[in-house]
Motif scaffolding. Structure first.
Motif, PDB file in Angstrom:
ATOM      1  N   LEU A 187     -48.246  -7.807 -25.078  1.00 58.22           N
ATOM      2  CA  LEU A 187     -47.524  -7.794 -23.811  1.00 58.22           C
ATOM      3  C   LEU A 187     -47.762  -6.521 -23.003  1.00 58.22           C
ATOM      4  O   LEU A 187     -47.427  -6.478 -21.817  1.00 58.22           O
ATOM      5  N   LEU A 188     -48.363  -5.504 -23.612  1.00 67.54           N
ATOM      6  CA  LEU A 188     -48.751  -4.324 -22.855  1.00 67.54           C
ATOM      7  C   LEU A 188     -49.807  -4.667 -21.813  1.00 67.54           C
ATOM      8  O   LEU A 188     -49.996  -3.934 -20.841  1.00 67.54           O
ATOM      9  N   ASN A 189     -50.489  -5.804 -21.986  1.00 71.13           N
ATOM     10  CA  ASN A 189     -51.497  -6.264 -21.025  1.00 71.13           C
ATOM     11  C   ASN A 189     -50.877  -6.901 -19.788  1.00 71.13           C
ATOM     12  O   ASN A 189     -51.587  -7.264 -18.868  1.00 71.13           O
ATOM     13  N   GLY A 190     -49.560  -7.083 -19.791  1.00 68.33           N
ATOM     14  CA  GLY A 190     -48.875  -7.682 -18.649  1.00 68.33           C
ATOM     15  C   GLY A 190     -48.157  -8.956 -19.047  1.00 68.33           C
ATOM     16  O   GLY A 190     -48.251  -9.414 -20.186  1.00 68.33           O
ATOM     17  N   PRO A 191     -47.418  -9.553 -18.093  1.00 65.76           N
ATOM     18  CA  PRO A 191     -46.649 -10.773 -18.372  1.00 65.76           C
ATOM     19  C   PRO A 191     -47.548 -11.896 -18.882  1.00 65.76           C
ATOM     20  O   PRO A 191     -48.680 -12.053 -18.421  1.00 65.76           O
ATOM     21  N   GLN A 192     -47.014 -12.657 -19.844  1.00 63.41           N
ATOM     22  CA  GLN A 192     -47.792 -13.745 -20.426  1.00 63.41           C
ATOM     23  C   GLN A 192     -46.899 -14.921 -20.755  1.00 63.41           C
ATOM     24  O   GLN A 192     -45.720 -14.752 -21.061  1.00 63.41           O
ATOM     25  N   ARG A 193     -47.494 -16.088 -20.711  1.00 63.98           N
ATOM     26  CA  ARG A 193     -46.785 -17.296 -21.108  1.00 63.98           C
ATOM     27  C   ARG A 193     -46.820 -17.416 -22.630  1.00 63.98           C
ATOM     28  O   ARG A 193     -47.673 -16.843 -23.302  1.00 63.98           O
ATOM     29  N   PHE A 194     -45.892 -18.195 -23.150  1.00 63.96           N
ATOM     30  CA  PHE A 194     -45.753 -18.396 -24.593  1.00 63.96           C
ATOM     31  C   PHE A 194     -47.087 -18.824 -25.211  1.00 63.96           C
ATOM     32  O   PHE A 194     -47.509 -18.277 -26.227  1.00 63.96           O
ATOM     33  N   CYS A 195     -47.745 -19.793 -24.590  1.00 64.58           N
ATOM     34  CA  CYS A 195     -48.988 -20.333 -25.159  1.00 64.58           C
ATOM     35  C   CYS A 195     -50.092 -19.277 -25.228  1.00 64.58           C
ATOM     36  O   CYS A 195     -50.912 -19.299 -26.141  1.00 64.58           O
ATOM     37  N   ASN A 196     -50.111 -18.338 -24.270  1.00 58.89           N
ATOM     38  CA  ASN A 196     -51.117 -17.275 -24.306  1.00 58.89           C
ATOM     39  C   ASN A 196     -50.872 -16.322 -25.468  1.00 58.89           C
ATOM     40  O   ASN A 196     -51.816 -15.901 -26.137  1.00 58.89           O
ATOM     41  N   ILE A 197     -49.610 -15.994 -25.695  1.00 61.26           N
ATOM     42  CA  ILE A 197     -49.274 -15.108 -26.814  1.00 61.26           C
ATOM     43  C   ILE A 197     -49.581 -15.819 -28.125  1.00 61.26           C
ATOM     44  O   ILE A 197     -50.187 -15.251 -29.035  1.00 61.26           O
TER      45      ILE A 197
END
Length: 107
Positions: A29-39
């Motif tokens: 998440l340090l890379n910026g906002p993300q959706r659940f599926c991306n994480i």
């Protein structure tokens, strides 16, 4: 005999970050906002465990969950100011790992 005790705040911090996958989720998440599926696709982690970890981090004020009223509904996870304060810690762990740990061969 010396009796030393851990600082309760340090101990709590270690308990939070030492849960399996938590450090990697924060780092992602340090890379910026993300959706659940991306994480979820970034790690070999089950959706149930990821959901639990995100809820834990949200309760601790480290992660923020934003719901966008679109069709379909879009939910993004991002680090709060408290979560972003972990960036130097993650950077130092990365530096330490680069210097002291052997590369892991892909299996």
């Amino acid at each position: 005999m010396n009796n030393t005790t851990l600082c309760p705040r340090f101990e709590k911090g270690m308990q939070i970050l030492s849960k399996r996958w938590t450090g990697l989720i924060v780092n992602q998440l340090l890379n910026g906002p993300q959706r659940f599926c991306n994480i979820e696709s970034a790690f070999p982690i089950s959706g149930r465990i990821l959901s639990e970890r995100l809820k834990d981090l949200e309760l601790e004020g480290i992660v923020k969950r934003d719901v966008y009223p679109e069709t379909p509904v879009r939910i993004e996870y991002s680090l709060t100011e408290k979560g972003m304060a972990l960036a130097p810690v993650m950077g130092e762990i990365q530096n330490w790992a680069q210097e002291w740990l052997e590369p892991i061969e892909n299996q």
